[in-house]
Design an enzyme around this catalytic site. Structure first.
Site, PDB file in Angstrom:
ATOM      1  CG  ASP A   8      -2.239   0.718   0.988  1.00  0.00           C
ATOM      2  OD1 ASP A   8      -2.341   1.461  -0.010  1.00  0.00           O
ATOM      3  OD2 ASP A   8      -3.153   0.574   1.812  1.00  0.00           O
ATOM      4  CD  GLU A  10      -3.052   4.972   1.768  1.00  0.00           C
ATOM      5  OE1 GLU A  10      -4.026   5.282   1.060  1.00  0.00           O
ATOM      6  OE2 GLU A  10      -2.492   3.841   1.710  1.00  0.00           O
ATOM      7  CG  HIS A  61      -2.312   3.466  -2.985  1.00  0.00           C
ATOM      8  ND1 HIS A  61      -2.832   3.921  -1.800  1.00  0.00           N
ATOM      9  CD2 HIS A  61      -2.278   4.541  -3.809  1.00  0.00           C
ATOM     10  CE1 HIS A  61      -3.089   5.218  -1.895  1.00  0.00           C
ATOM     11  NE2 HIS A  61      -2.769   5.611  -3.112  1.00  0.00           N
ATOM     12  CG  HIS A 105      -3.793   2.909   5.623  1.00  0.00           C
ATOM     13  ND1 HIS A 105      -5.074   2.713   6.074  1.00  0.00           N
ATOM     14  CD2 HIS A 105      -3.799   2.541   4.304  1.00  0.00           C
ATOM     15  CE1 HIS A 105      -5.828   2.268   5.096  1.00  0.00           C
ATOM     16  NE2 HIS A 105      -5.083   2.149   4.004  1.00  0.00           N
ATOM     17  CG  HIS A 117      -8.319   5.126   4.203  1.00  0.00           C
ATOM     18  ND1 HIS A 117      -6.984   5.496   4.105  1.00  0.00           N
ATOM     19  CD2 HIS A 117      -8.525   4.208   3.222  1.00  0.00           C
ATOM     20  CE1 HIS A 117      -6.417   4.848   3.103  1.00  0.00           C
ATOM     21  NE2 HIS A 117      -7.331   4.057   2.552  1.00  0.00           N
ATOM     22  CD  GLU A 135      -7.290  -0.259   3.431  1.00  0.00           C
ATOM     23  OE1 GLU A 135      -6.158  -0.388   2.911  1.00  0.00           O
ATOM     24  OE2 GLU A 135      -7.965   0.788   3.350  1.00  0.00           O
TER      25      GLU A 135
END
Length: 277
Positions: A8, A10, A61, A105, A117, A135
């Site tokens: 990902d 972030e 991502h 994240h 998020h 996630e």
């Protein structure tokens, strides 16, 4: 052996703001270069420990088209694009022996955490049997349903703490200390890559000590959306119903297998991006 690296953006070192992670913003080229470099560090670490391993790297991502194919370590296979089976875990299969989460994240609603998020900005929370999972938890449980352990996670300190609650024996690499949703104290990218390479080798070497995250079913899943029309769309799916005190924000469904729960969540997330005609 076969290894999957899910990457990902972030939680990549040096990145703190959505403009560095959005293809439509001017900082994006910088962000995807840093993302690719961290992926390469982890590929190198895996192969330091297991030189004959088959390594797949899943771009996980946004559009799933962020990693620079020509810059990725040529010893790895790239899983790119969407939609695809298993979403952020694209490329996982029955032969996969370990998964590594890179640049992850924290879940929505916690903080301080960099760009926290859950799945997209339209989801306020996902609860499985009443437990909030972002996630990290959802992807770890999906891997666990297939018998595959998550042996490493890198990201900010909040993301690392989140995975330790779920998988205490996983290796964590905090590449930045979150100060706010778009602020952090971050390692130099080269320092982060050196730590990631060492940690990846360690994680692969002791993968047998990390159990898969296996949740018990049946699975009662609740999803909180940001807008009422998202609930309207979600309830068009058989088995998905309104819930909560007013029925305007939350839906629920019950399934027997976590693989089914995960795929249905992917569909509801996609539906949440559809705007009323």
């Amino acid at each position: 052996m076969k290894v999957l690296i899910s990457v990902d953006m972030e939680g990549i070192s040096g990145l703190v703001h959505p403009s560095e992670m959005n293809p439509d913003r001017h900082d994006y080229a910088h962000g995807r270069a840093l993302m690719t470099a961290e992926a390469n560090a982890v590929v190198a670490g895996v192969l330091d420990a297991e030189p004959t391993a088959t390594v797949r790297v899943a771009d996980a991502h946004g559009t799933f088209r962020n990693l620079l194919p020509a810059e990725l370590d040529r010893r790895a296979q790239l899983v790119r694009g969407k939609p695809r089976p298993y979403g952020m875990l694209g490329g996982i299969d029955a032969e996969t022996e370990a998964v590594l989460f890179v640049g992850y994240h924290a879940r929505a609603g916690v903080g301080p955490a960099v760009v926290a998020h859950t799945m997209n900005g339209n989801i306020l929370d996902v609860r499985v049997a009443g437990r909030s999972l972002g996630e990290i938890g959802l992807n770890a449980a999906m891997a666990g349903a297939l018998g595959v352990p998550v042996v490493l996670l890198s990201g900010d300190d909040t993301a690392c703490a989140e995975v330790r609650e779920l998988i205490p024996t996983a290796v964590t690499v905090p590449v930045k200390q979150a100060l706010a949703q778009a602020a952090a104290v971050t390692l130099h990218p080269e320092e982060a890559r050196e730590r990631l390479r060492r940690a990846a080798a360690e994680a692969i070497t002791r993968r047998a000590s990390v159990p898969p995250l296996v949740l018990d079913g049946p699975f009662d899943v609740e999803v909180d959306f940001t807008e009422p029309h998202m609930v309207d769309l979600a309830t068009l799916v058989p088995g998905v119903t309104r819930t909560g005190p007013d029925g305007g924000r939350t839906v629920t469904f019950i399934v027997d297998a976590f693989t089914d729960a995960y795929r249905l969540l992917l569909l509801l997330v996609q539906l949440s991006t559809v705007r009323p005609a």
